[in-house]
Design a protein around this motif. Structure first.
Motif, PDB file in Angstrom:
ATOM      1  N   ASP A  52       0.830  -1.209   0.000  1.00 47.42           N
ATOM      2  CA  ASP A  52       0.000   0.000   0.000  1.00 47.42           C
ATOM      3  C   ASP A  52       0.865   1.259   0.000  1.00 47.42           C
ATOM      4  N   PHE A  55       1.412   1.885  -3.482  1.00 47.92           N
ATOM      5  CA  PHE A  55       0.174   2.381  -4.095  1.00 47.92           C
ATOM      6  C   PHE A  55      -0.001   3.879  -3.797  1.00 47.92           C
ATOM      7  N   VAL A  56       0.181   4.255  -2.532  1.00 45.20           N
ATOM      8  CA  VAL A  56      -0.067   5.651  -2.149  1.00 45.20           C
ATOM      9  C   VAL A  56       0.882   6.588  -2.893  1.00 45.20           C
ATOM     10  N   PHE A  59      -0.620   7.101  -6.079  1.00 46.38           N
ATOM     11  CA  PHE A  59      -1.912   7.785  -5.958  1.00 46.38           C
ATOM     12  C   PHE A  59      -1.719   9.312  -6.006  1.00 46.38           C
ATOM     13  N   GLU A  93      -0.122  10.526   5.002  1.00 45.72           N
ATOM     14  CA  GLU A  93      -0.300   9.072   4.866  1.00 45.72           C
ATOM     15  C   GLU A  93       1.055   8.413   4.574  1.00 45.72           C
ATOM     16  N   TYR A 120      -3.239  -1.734 -10.593  1.00 45.67           N
ATOM     17  CA  TYR A 120      -3.946  -0.594 -10.004  1.00 45.67           C
ATOM     18  C   TYR A 120      -3.184   0.704 -10.325  1.00 45.67           C
ATOM     19  N   ILE A 144     -12.059   5.499  -4.533  1.00 42.74           N
ATOM     20  CA  ILE A 144     -10.853   4.901  -3.927  1.00 42.74           C
ATOM     21  C   ILE A 144     -10.802   5.201  -2.424  1.00 42.74           C
ATOM     22  N   GLU A 145     -11.067   6.453  -2.073  1.00 43.68           N
ATOM     23  CA  GLU A 145     -11.015   6.817  -0.648  1.00 43.68           C
ATOM     24  C   GLU A 145     -12.156   6.148   0.131  1.00 43.68           C
ATOM     25  N   TYR A 148     -11.702   2.442   1.301  1.00 48.79           N
ATOM     26  CA  TYR A 148     -10.897   2.300   2.524  1.00 48.79           C
ATOM     27  C   TYR A 148     -11.684   2.786   3.741  1.00 48.79           C
ATOM     28  N   TRP A 173      -8.244   5.439   8.465  1.00 50.22           N
ATOM     29  CA  TRP A 173      -9.267   5.652   7.429  1.00 50.22           C
ATOM     30  C   TRP A 173     -10.698   5.534   7.967  1.00 50.22           C
ATOM     31  N   GLU A 215      -9.722  -2.974  -6.070  1.00 45.64           N
ATOM     32  CA  GLU A 215      -9.586  -3.049  -4.608  1.00 45.64           C
ATOM     33  C   GLU A 215      -9.696  -4.501  -4.133  1.00 45.64           C
ATOM     34  N   PHE A 218      -6.551  -6.122  -4.802  1.00 46.67           N
ATOM     35  CA  PHE A 218      -5.535  -5.637  -3.857  1.00 46.67           C
ATOM     36  C   PHE A 218      -5.651  -6.368  -2.516  1.00 46.67           C
TER      37      PHE A 218
END
Ligand SMILES: Cc1ncc(CN)c(N)n1
Length: 227
Positions: A52, A55-56, A59, A93, A120, A144-145, A148, A173, A215, A218
């Motif tokens: 993750d 990923f972030v 993002f 984050e 992703y 996406i947000e 989570y 989150w 997701e 993931f």
């Protein structure tokens, strides 16, 4: 006299109804259930953490490109400030991931992104294109947000048995402030969808479904490793 239809279902609300099962699949995944009931495999949790983090990082440029679209296609100062706030919280984050990783003895320096994560990140990269409409990008951002938010809030509800040291993650989150932020993103997306042409609304719906599917992949990757 014109009467206001107060029962009108918004675009996003209609998708949430129409695609209920897919949405539930993304927000009530077995990985989330395992956190909530305290049976999570800690190696899976570590895998999720390291993946993750990657990923972030991917993002951030997507959200930055959404900010540019808001500026060019909407010009609404509220939208711009909310997205800017989103970017600032992604900065936090990233710091949070670094701190959390050291607590869990996870090294973030040489993480190899797994297939589901790469897919992703590629999806996000495609959406940074200036050809992608703001309505599609902001809807994707909201989705996406929200996955989570909804997933981790479930691990904090009454009756959950989330282990104490995983609660920090869920609170990141699952807290009320993040819920309000997601609701704000939703109303911005709704505003854009209301005035978007039909083909753009369709594209946004496809992007929403893509997010749900990505997701799930993931979470699968986090639970089982591999792709
Ligand atoms: C895969 C995924 N989806 C959503 C989020 C929330 N920013 C995240 N950190 N990672």
């Amino acid at each position: 006299m014109e009467t206001k239809d107060t029962n009108k279902v918004s675009v996003i609300e209609s998708w949430l109804r129409k695609h209920r099962l897919v949405y539930v699949g993304a927000t009530r995944h077995p990985f989330i259930h395992s956190i909530r009931d305290g049976t999570v495999n800690l190696n899976s949790f570590r895998r999720w953490l390291e993946q993750d983090y990657i990923f972030v990082r991917a993002f951030v440029p997507f959200v930055a490109s959404t900010l540019v679209k808001a500026w060019k296609q909407s010009g609404d100062t509220n939208d711009i400030e909310v997205i800017l706030g989103g970017l600032a919280s992604l900065n936090d984050e990233i710091s949070w991931f670094k701190k959390e990783a050291s607590k869990w003895d996870v090294s973030l320096s040489n993480v190899v992104p797994q297939e589901a994560n790469l897919n992703y990140c590629r999806f996000l990269e495609r959406l940074t294109s200036p050809e992608v409409e703001y309505a599609v990008a902001i809807t994707t951002f909201w989705a996406i947000e929200t996955v989570y938010q909804d997933s981790f809030a479930h691990c904090l509800e009454d009756g959950s048995e989330t282990p104490e040291d995983l609660k920090r993650t869920c609170e990141r989150w699952g807290n009320d402030e993040f819920k309000k932020y997601c609701d704000t993103l939703q109303s911005i997306a709704e505003g854009q969808l209301e005035k978007a042409p039909e083909d753009v609304v369709k594209k946004a719906e496809v992007a929403f479904l893509d997010v749900l599917e990505l997701e799930v992949e993931f979470w699968n990757m986090s639970s089982h490793g591999g792709t």
